[in-house]
Motif scaffolding. Structure first.
Motif, PDB file in Angstrom:
ATOM      1  N   ASP A 247      31.359 -31.657   5.545  1.00  0.00           N
ATOM      2  CA  ASP A 247      31.704 -31.166   4.208  1.00  0.00           C
ATOM      3  C   ASP A 247      31.508 -29.655   4.199  1.00  0.00           C
ATOM      4  O   ASP A 247      30.477 -29.161   4.677  1.00  0.00           O
ATOM      5  N   TYR A 274      35.045 -33.121   2.502  1.00  0.00           N
ATOM      6  CA  TYR A 274      35.054 -32.657   1.116  1.00  0.00           C
ATOM      7  C   TYR A 274      34.935 -31.140   1.120  1.00  0.00           C
ATOM      8  O   TYR A 274      34.058 -30.583   1.781  1.00  0.00           O
ATOM      9  N   CYS A 276      34.299 -27.793  -1.132  1.00  0.00           N
ATOM     10  CA  CYS A 276      33.771 -27.266  -2.387  1.00  0.00           C
ATOM     11  C   CYS A 276      33.846 -25.746  -2.323  1.00  0.00           C
ATOM     12  O   CYS A 276      33.275 -25.128  -1.419  1.00  0.00           O
ATOM     13  N   GLU A 278      33.623 -21.984  -4.530  1.00  0.00           N
ATOM     14  CA  GLU A 278      32.986 -21.383  -5.701  1.00  0.00           C
ATOM     15  C   GLU A 278      33.310 -19.899  -5.751  1.00  0.00           C
ATOM     16  O   GLU A 278      33.178 -19.192  -4.752  1.00  0.00           O
ATOM     17  N   GLY A 299      38.421 -34.902  -0.706  1.00  0.00           N
ATOM     18  CA  GLY A 299      38.176 -34.405  -2.047  1.00  0.00           C
ATOM     19  C   GLY A 299      38.070 -32.897  -2.083  1.00  0.00           C
ATOM     20  O   GLY A 299      37.703 -32.251  -1.103  1.00  0.00           O
ATOM     21  N   ASP A 301      36.596 -29.699  -4.680  1.00  0.00           N
ATOM     22  CA  ASP A 301      35.749 -29.345  -5.818  1.00  0.00           C
ATOM     23  C   ASP A 301      35.840 -27.830  -6.002  1.00  0.00           C
ATOM     24  O   ASP A 301      35.424 -27.070  -5.123  1.00  0.00           O
ATOM     25  N   ARG A 303      34.783 -24.615  -8.379  1.00  0.00           N
ATOM     26  CA  ARG A 303      33.784 -24.264  -9.385  1.00  0.00           C
ATOM     27  C   ARG A 303      33.826 -22.774  -9.709  1.00  0.00           C
ATOM     28  O   ARG A 303      33.994 -21.947  -8.810  1.00  0.00           O
ATOM     29  N   SER A 327      39.930 -37.365  -4.667  1.00  0.00           N
ATOM     30  CA  SER A 327      38.982 -36.811  -5.626  1.00  0.00           C
ATOM     31  C   SER A 327      39.320 -35.350  -5.906  1.00  0.00           C
ATOM     32  O   SER A 327      39.536 -34.564  -4.976  1.00  0.00           O
ATOM     33  N   ARG A 329      37.853 -32.208  -8.552  1.00  0.00           N
ATOM     34  CA  ARG A 329      36.868 -31.793  -9.539  1.00  0.00           C
ATOM     35  C   ARG A 329      37.100 -30.317  -9.861  1.00  0.00           C
ATOM     36  O   ARG A 329      37.114 -29.473  -8.955  1.00  0.00           O
ATOM     37  N   HIS A 331      35.525 -27.392 -12.247  1.00  0.00           N
ATOM     38  CA  HIS A 331      34.406 -27.022 -13.100  1.00  0.00           C
ATOM     39  C   HIS A 331      34.535 -25.555 -13.538  1.00  0.00           C
ATOM     40  O   HIS A 331      34.579 -24.664 -12.680  1.00  0.00           O
ATOM     41  N   CYS A 365      37.664 -34.945 -12.381  1.00  0.00           N
ATOM     42  CA  CYS A 365      36.633 -34.323 -13.208  1.00  0.00           C
ATOM     43  C   CYS A 365      37.168 -33.011 -13.742  1.00  0.00           C
ATOM     44  O   CYS A 365      37.576 -32.134 -12.965  1.00  0.00           O
ATOM     45  N   THR A 367      35.728 -30.181 -16.171  1.00  0.00           N
ATOM     46  CA  THR A 367      34.547 -29.731 -16.909  1.00  0.00           C
ATOM     47  C   THR A 367      34.837 -28.419 -17.607  1.00  0.00           C
ATOM     48  O   THR A 367      35.221 -27.436 -16.966  1.00  0.00           O
TER      49      THR A 367
END
Length: 572
Positions: A247, A274, A276, A278, A299, A301, A303, A327, A329, A331, A365, A367
């Motif tokens: 990940d 996955y 992620c 940011e 997935g 993500d 952010r 997935s 997400r 945020h 998701c 957010t």
């Protein structure tokens, strides 16, 4: 927990590093896994490095899901593992071809473990280090081959000269024969000079032609060797010895290193399960997605990235080529539709099309995107029902709730998060219908900070009691009285599958001055009474209810927002 004899023996072996050279040479391959687990549990980085460097299997999995109470691997052990993978590339005893580090990261700062961001940087450094080491070794091998070739050509020339000398020596008998041959050759040359006065120019032309022929052959050989070396170099670049699956956590500081490790070929190939990211811009995220192997990504993500509707509309179609992606997400991506912006509706249409292109998406998701009244536009384009839907801080309206309760997703939802969306009497019928639709599938429900009073929650309790698969119920920061809380406890204690209830502090435990219907922010900031009598009374009444229902052992009831165990919310 009773430890097996193999585990006990493995722990004793790895703890004595001085004897490792003795048992490493004779230990059977079936015991390497037990020894590595013992080295991680006993925090023995030297043993971890030695075991991984000569790993006898093709696959090594470290990380994954951990049992409750099981500590993650120590930071030093993880670093030793990564260094050993690089050393194992040149160790003939190492058979490793697939290293799976998915789920290895840990964000618990109370233990000396490696978080997702630092682990991603270490992984990328390992990939680049392995490539540099392989490049240096390849250059050294090429230099050795070149020197061997030059020595072979030199030896071949020496042999030819020796053969010529030997032939001339054997043409006469002894030294006198040799002198006679030389005299005969001199006479012939003088005779030829008198008979053919231009013979010197002929010999010079032949000598020049011979030199030119040898020069042409030499250039052809050098060109051929350079082409072969270039071909071998490019072939070496494409050779992957070990595939690394992990990940990846990427921010603005580590983006370049991650990009280099994914774009430059080498003996280690990084695969992302996955991703992620940011604080990255849309073009940076797009370039990163273009470097990832498409078959591995599960997935994404994103952010704290100021993408807006246009940035999301650009990125979502780029996720369509990943066939396993399920997935997504998002945020705090700075998507605020409460403020009118130019071409806002067109960007929303593009976002809807982008979501519709994700054919296997079952977890979404969103957010704090603030999308009041637009839930139908986004979710109706999905080709299959969602199983996990998280919509906190989305400013949902009664229209959104009405659509969600009647949508294709409602009967299949396993996890639903509607936290920080104000629910009033206008949205109550839709919420009850939604719970009725999802009663056989719903396992996690979060309604924190939704403004649920005693009256609203009382109207929901009969529908909550029908959710027979519910494992986790979170209702923190709702304005409930002690009476409403006890009514909630009686209802949920009758749900046999429930393992966690995160309840709000009743209004009687706060300092005076709260409004009649306080918001979640007010409940979060307002001080509790210093006297513990109110809290003790609440806990005692809750214990009585749980004991009466026989749920005191298997149902955790807590008001602690920060320290409740997340392991209880994981599905079996």
């Amino acid at each position: 927990m009773v430890l097996s004899l193999v585990t006990l023996c493995a722990r004793e072996l790895v703890s004595d590093h001085c004897s490792s050279q003795c048992w490493l040479s004779c230990v059977p391959r079936e015991l390497y896994r037990a020894l590595l687990d013992a080295a991680f549990s006993r925090c023995c980085p030297l043993a971890v490095g030695e075991l991984v460097q000569r790993w006898p299997e093709r696959t090594l999995t470290v990380g994954g899901s951990r049992k409750a109470g099981e500590c993650p691997p120590n930071r030093l052990c993880v670093q030793a593992l990564l260094l050993a993978v690089v050393r194992g590339l040149t160790d003939k005893r190492c058979c490793l071809q697939m290293l799976d580090l998915s789920g290895l990261q840990c964000e618990d700062r109370r233990v000396d473990s490696m978080g997702g961001w630092s682990l991603s940087v270490a992984l990328c450094s390992m990939v680049l280090q392995a490539r540099s080491a392989a490049s240096r070794a390849h250059r050294r091998d090429g230099e050795r081959e070149r020197k061997r070739g030059l020595e072979a050509e030199s030896d071949q020339g020496t042999i030819k000269r020796d053969r010529g000398n030997v032939g001339c020596g054997n043409s006469g008998e002894g030294s006198q024969g040799g002198h006679r041959v030389e005299e005969v050759e001199k006479r012939k040359s003088r005779t030829n000079e008198r008979m053919f006065p231009g013979n010197e120019s002929v010999k010079g032309d032949r000598r020049g032609m011979e030199i030119q022929r040898r020069k042409t052959l030499s250039e052809a050989k050098s060109n051929s060797s350079s082409n072969n070396s270039s071909l071998c170099y490019h072939d070496w670049e494409e050779v992957v010895v070990v595939h690394v699956r992990a990940d990846l956590f990427v921010n603005s500081r580590s983006w370049e290193r991650v990009r280099d490790s994914l774009s430059q070929p080498g003996p280690l190939r990084l695969h992302c399960r996955y991703l992620c990211v940011e604080e990255l811009s849309a073009p940076s995220i797009a370039s990163l997605l273009g470097l990832l192997p498409q078959q591995d990504l599960l997935g994404v993500d994103i952010r704290y990235s100021s993408l807006g509707a246009s940035g999301l509309a650009m990125l979502l179609p780029l996720l369509a080529p990943f066939p396993q992606l399920h997935s997504l997400r998002l945020h705090y991506c700075n998507l605020d539709l409460e403020r009118t912006q130019p071409d806002q509706q067109g960007a929303l249409q593009d976002m809807s099309k982008g979501l519709g292109s994700l054919k296997r998406l079952n977890r979404l998701c969103l957010t704090a995107l603030r999308l009041p009244g637009h839930l139908h536009l986004l979710l109706s384009s999905l080709s299959q029902p969602l199983e996990v839907l998280e919509l906190p801080y989305l400013c949902l309206t009664s229209t959104d709730m009405a659509y969600l309760s009647c949508s294709q997703h409602a009967p299949f939802l396993r996890e639903l998060d509607l936290s920080e969306n104000w629910l009033d009497e206008s949205s109550l019928p839709s919420l009850r219908h939604l719970l009725a639709q999802a009663e056989s599938s719903l396992r996690q429900l979060s309604l924190c900070g939704c403004g649920l009073s005693d009256t609203l929650l009382g109207a929901l309790l009969p529908y909550l009691s029908c959710c027979r698969a519910l494992r986790s119920l979170r209702l923190a920061l709702n304005p409930l009285s002690r009476t409403g809380l006890l009514s909630l406890a009686r209802t949920v204690a009758g749900i046999p599958s429930l393992h966690l209830l995160l309840y709000p502090n009743p209004l009687e435990e706060y300092e005076p001055g709260l409004p009649a219907l306080p918001s979640s922010a007010q409940l979060l900031d307002w001080p509790l009474l210093e006297e513990s009598e109110g809290r003790d009374l609440t806990l005692r009444l809750l214990d009585e209810i749980l004991n009466l229902r026989g749920r005191s052992q298997d149902l955790l009831v807590t008001s602690d927002l920060l320290n409740y165990s997340p392991d209880l919310t994981v599905d079996d």
